[in-house]
Design an enzyme around this catalytic site. Structure first.
Site, PDB file in Angstrom:
ATOM      1  N   HIS A   1       0.873  -1.166   0.000  1.00  0.00           N
ATOM      2  CA  HIS A   1       0.000   0.000   0.000  1.00  0.00           C
ATOM      3  C   HIS A   1       0.912   1.218   0.000  1.00  0.00           C
ATOM      4  CE1 HIS A   1      -3.316  -2.611   2.016  1.00  0.00           C
ATOM      5  NE2 HIS A   1      -3.392  -2.658   0.697  1.00  0.00           N
TER       6      HIS A   1
ATOM      7  N   GLU B   1       1.582   3.410   3.076  1.00  0.00           N
ATOM      8  CA  GLU B   1       2.126   2.812   4.293  1.00  0.00           C
ATOM      9  C   GLU B   1       3.641   2.762   4.140  1.00  0.00           C
ATOM     10  OE1 GLU B   1      -0.027  -0.848   4.767  1.00  0.00           O
ATOM     11  OE2 GLU B   1      -1.957   0.174   4.858  1.00  0.00           O
TER      12      GLU B   1
ATOM     13  N   HIS C   1       3.387  -3.649   6.518  1.00  0.00           N
ATOM     14  CA  HIS C   1       2.287  -2.692   6.358  1.00  0.00           C
ATOM     15  C   HIS C   1       2.326  -1.676   7.494  1.00  0.00           C
ATOM     16  CE1 HIS C   1      -0.272  -4.605   3.149  1.00  0.00           C
ATOM     17  NE2 HIS C   1       0.563  -5.598   3.428  1.00  0.00           N
TER      18      HIS C   1
ATOM     19  N   GLU D   1       2.193  -5.407  10.690  1.00  0.00           N
ATOM     20  CA  GLU D   1       1.695  -4.032  10.802  1.00  0.00           C
ATOM     21  C   GLU D   1       2.602  -3.322  11.800  1.00  0.00           C
ATOM     22  OE1 GLU D   1      -0.864  -2.818   9.114  1.00  0.00           O
ATOM     23  OE2 GLU D   1      -1.958  -4.584   8.398  1.00  0.00           O
TER      24      GLU D   1
END
Length: 443
Positions: free
Chosen positions: A83, A86, A190, A281
């Protein structure tokens, strides 16, 4: 440790230290090319394809033999910036590259890791998205999708339901890349939360969705891998570092339990590429101020290194016929944890199975012959950056039947769709869906 190699480390080239800021495509390319030129004996830079707008999808390989696969040397990979908005993972991987190459010959642990592992690092899978971010924001930016406005982490084939969205150039490039290497372990980086998420992201009753989860046959290994990363990150291991409505005990979560996701990359890796992948994440804020980057590096450096080491757990080896000829494309599975797309040997007859310490029965299947069973006991600790080595000689006489090669190994269809489940609970509740709606949209 070889003293001569440590002494040689003192003579390695010195390049300007990478600053803690966000590096756009030209700056990133300049850095990667500089590393490749100055550390040519342990790195290899190549592009696996192009983005929609024609930007290269760069991969830097770090290893003692970076340009080609060597038997017994497992392949590991990190992928970031799927993404485009990110951004933390992208910068962490650039600093990881710098740390690895400058530590070779100086730090015995890193030197051993480079000697025993071929490490593939892709700092940006979505360079167009990164360049499209005009005003960085913690929660959402224009550059999340690629230039065709598709979310790349919803763009892969799915094993549980048909994914009909048009396959994007970046996705196609990664799928082809996975077919060219024997990847064993991976993570994609991410932002927007602090947790290590493990497969499956999608599911059916047979994988446990009636219990609001979706588990692989290797769930014990995946939980161990996620905990390995989270346990070395001081913020991630907290239950709720981002102060959201969902807590992550130990800093880990099953992807489906968090929220179902169709077309994700980690499920595709596990099912069709025989590669164990988790999603990391790494920041509550998707695109934090650059002043925060040094602290992100300090919090993640040990986790990034420790996670790479896990490519050496379990068992590895080659499968031979009675004449000592390596056998490609034969099925090698562990009894009681077989995959919906059976794991097979590569073109060198190699297999790699990530397993925790314990007793296992390996089942090797060659067309036209009964399964061959081999017992193994994985010791409590991997030996000198190496999984347990177990070559298997099949007791077959005469010429083996032709073993057809297949690419991909299994058809790209929802392989789990028709499996019957044995779960007895329900799918995730409406409450769980509502409180995770924000994360469903922005993982």
């Amino acid at each position: 440790m070889d003293c001569a190699r440590l002494w040689l480390g003192l003579l390695l080239p010195v390049i300007a230290a990478l600053d803690f800021s966000y590096h756009h495509q030209p700056e990133m390319e300049e850095f990667l090319k500089s590393i490749s030129q100055n550390y040519s004996s342990i790195t290899h830079l190549h592009s696996i394809g192009e983005s929609v707008e024609g930007r290269n999808l760069w991969v830097l390989i770090v290893g003692r033999f970076p340009k080609e696969h060597r038997i017994g040397i497992p392949e590991f990979k990190y992928v970031a910036n799927m993404h485009g908005d990110e951004a933390v993972g992208r910068e962490l991987l650039l600093h990881l590259i710098e740390y690895l190459v400058t530590s070779d010959g100086r730090d015995p642990e890193i030197t051993n890791l480079i000697n025993s592992t071929r490490i593939h690092i892709m700092p940006s899978m979505n360079p167009d998205g990164f360049e499209a971010v005009l005003k960085p924001d913690c929660f959402y930016n224009k550059g999340r999708e690629n230039s065709n406005f598709y979310d790349l982490n919803r763009n892969f084939p799915d094993a549980f339901e048909f994914n009909t969205v048009p396959r994007q150039p970046e996705t196609v490039a990664v799928m082809k890349w996975l077919n060219t290497e024997t990847f064993v372990l991976s993570a994609n980086l991410h932002g927007g939360a602090l947790v290590a998420s493990y497969p499956f992201d999608n599911g059916v009753p047979a994988t446990g969705t009636l219990y609001s989860r979706s588990l692989t046959p290797d769930d014990d290994v995946f939980q161990y891998l996620a905990r390995t990363y989270a346990s070395r990150n001081p913020d991630m291991r907290k239950r709720n570092p981002c102060r959201t409505k969902i807590e992550f005990p130990g800093g880990i979560v099953n992807g489906y339990f968090w929220y179902p996701l169709k077309g994700g990359m980690q499920d595709y890796n596990y099912i069709w590429a025989q590669c164990f992948e988790i999603t990391l994440e790494l920041s509550c804020c998707k695109y934090p101020r650059k002043e925060k980057l040094p602290s992100f590096w300090n919090e993640n450096k040990d986790s990034l290194i420790d996670y790479i080491k896990q490519v050496h757990i379990g068992v590895k080896g080659q499968i031979f016929d009675q004449n000592g000829t390596p056998l490609p494309n034969v099925t090698v599975e562990v009894q009681d944890r077989k995959h919906v797309c059976p794991y097979r040997t590569n073109k060198f007859g190699e297999y790699y199975l990530l397993l925790l310490p314990g007793f296992y029965v390996i089942e090797v299947t060659v067309p036209g012959h009964n399964p061959h069973l081999t017992e193994v006991t994985i010791p409590p600790k991997s030996q000198n950056f190496s999984a347990l080595k177990k070559d298997i000689l099949l007791p077959f006489t005469g010429q083996l039947d032709h073993i057809p090669e297949s690419d991909p190994l299994c058809p790209i269809i929802p392989l789990y769709r028709d499996l019957q489940g044995h779960s007895a609970a329900t799918k995730p509740s409406l409450f769980l869906f509502l409180v995770t709606l924000f994360h469903i949209l922005f993982k």
